[in-house]
Write a protein that holds these residues in place. Structure first.
Motif, PDB file in Angstrom:
ATOM      1  N   ALA A  26       0.831  -1.204   0.000  1.00 33.01           N
ATOM      2  CA  ALA A  26       0.000   0.000   0.000  1.00 33.01           C
ATOM      3  C   ALA A  26       0.868   1.257   0.000  1.00 33.01           C
ATOM      4  N   ASN A  30       1.318   3.800  -3.177  1.00 30.42           N
ATOM      5  CA  ASN A  30       0.706   5.040  -2.701  1.00 30.42           C
ATOM      6  C   ASN A  30      -0.824   4.974  -2.735  1.00 30.42           C
ATOM      7  N   ARG A  31      -1.360   3.928  -2.125  1.00 33.72           N
ATOM      8  CA  ARG A  31      -2.811   3.782  -2.017  1.00 33.72           C
ATOM      9  C   ARG A  31      -3.206   3.485  -0.571  1.00 33.72           C
ATOM     10  N   SER A  33      -5.704   4.314   0.953  1.00 37.72           N
ATOM     11  CA  SER A  33      -7.140   4.058   1.076  1.00 37.72           C
ATOM     12  C   SER A  33      -7.483   2.571   0.960  1.00 37.72           C
ATOM     13  N   GLU A  34      -6.516   1.753   0.513  1.00 39.27           N
ATOM     14  CA  GLU A  34      -6.767   0.319   0.395  1.00 39.27           C
ATOM     15  C   GLU A  34      -6.641  -0.387   1.737  1.00 39.27           C
TER      16      GLU A  34
END
Length: 65
Positions: A26, A30-31, A33-34
């Motif tokens: 993650a 660069n996520r 929100s996952e």
């Protein structure tokens, strides 16, 4: 962690390994929100201490946090 899990047929070790890899993934893509477990975040001292203690308990004592 994976080595401990496979060697001892230890589901908890495999779960922790999954959480560490998921957190790193993650971060790399660069996520955030996952979802994040906090297993790989150095700011989460309690989680790091839990993982280090688990590794220490399940190895020959050579593991270091």
């Amino acid at each position: 962690m994976v080595e401990i899990g496979v060697k001892n047929h230890d589901i908890q070790a495999l779960l922790l390994a999954h959480r560490i890899v998921h957190d790193v993934d993650a971060f790399v893509i660069n996520r955030p929100s996952e979802g994040e477990y906090g297993a790989a975040r150095s700011a989460d001292k309690a989680k790091l201490e839990e993982i280090a203690a688990y590794i220490e308990k399940n190895t020959d004592g050579t593991a270091r946090p």
